[in-house]
Design a protein around this motif. Sequence first.
Motif, PDB file in Angstrom:
ATOM      1  N   ILE A 156       0.875  -1.172   0.000  1.00 18.98           N
ATOM      2  CA  ILE A 156       0.000   0.000   0.000  1.00 18.98           C
ATOM      3  C   ILE A 156       0.911   1.220   0.000  1.00 18.98           C
ATOM      4  O   ILE A 156       1.827   1.317   0.825  1.00 18.98           O
ATOM      5  CB  ILE A 156      -0.893   0.035   1.257  1.00 18.98           C
ATOM      6  CG1 ILE A 156      -1.845  -1.144   1.277  1.00 18.98           C
ATOM      7  CG2 ILE A 156      -1.658   1.353   1.344  1.00 18.98           C
ATOM      8  CD1 ILE A 156      -2.583  -1.309   2.605  1.00 18.98           C
ATOM      9  N   ILE A 158       1.103   4.862   0.906  1.00 24.02           N
ATOM     10  CA  ILE A 158       0.378   5.820   1.746  1.00 24.02           C
ATOM     11  C   ILE A 158       0.852   7.220   1.382  1.00 24.02           C
ATOM     12  O   ILE A 158       2.031   7.541   1.510  1.00 24.02           O
ATOM     13  CB  ILE A 158       0.622   5.550   3.242  1.00 24.02           C
ATOM     14  CG1 ILE A 158       0.263   4.106   3.591  1.00 24.02           C
ATOM     15  CG2 ILE A 158      -0.163   6.532   4.101  1.00 24.02           C
ATOM     16  CD1 ILE A 158       0.708   3.668   4.974  1.00 24.02           C
ATOM     17  N   ALA A 176      -4.279   3.653   7.544  1.00 21.72           N
ATOM     18  CA  ALA A 176      -3.854   2.613   6.606  1.00 21.72           C
ATOM     19  C   ALA A 176      -3.305   1.397   7.358  1.00 21.72           C
ATOM     20  O   ALA A 176      -3.571   0.250   6.982  1.00 21.72           O
ATOM     21  CB  ALA A 176      -2.803   3.171   5.650  1.00 21.72           C
TER      22      ALA A 176
END
Length: 187
Positions: A156, A158, A176
């Motif tokens: 991911i 961020i 997150a």
Amino acid sequence: GNLLEVFAKVGGLPLSQETPKVYISESDRQKIDQLALPQKFVAIHCHSNFSPKDWQTFHWENLIQRLYELGYHVVEVGLKSSLNQSLPGYINCCGKFSLLQTAEIIRRAQFFMGVDSGPAHLANAVGTYGLLLFGKFVHFDKYLPYSGGYATNNAIMITDGQKPCADLPFEVVWNAVEKHIQNTSKS
């Protein structure tokens, strides 16, 4: 393009989206076995070689505290640390291990968190899920230097719009992290 694409183009090589790989020797694995790392830990890398890509130190310390409250230890990797080393659940492995031994530490983590840096590329190469902190960098509003898993579904990124990484609000990052932890605890 990502780093692999750019270097392939410059070198006149065919383009590839292969996942990078690191081959860790048995002796390097055994050296890390001697650490007796906790079962449940997150590997982090807080500082790149270019400070505009870094997140604020006090945010990292807050993150470590929150992860510890959720039952995670945190193992920091890299050359040196600027964190408060008395934090509960924190283990400083900075500057103590070779690149391949550092890769083995990262490989054993539940996930990796860090800024765009060498250890993040190692995390990609050993297949450890990544939560990577990004922001506006020089003249790039958005960039992705990774190929393989970190370019597709094993990380991911961020970010918060067009702010540099240093200006990422803590809550954006923590949301997150919480979401990732919740999603992995369901499976």
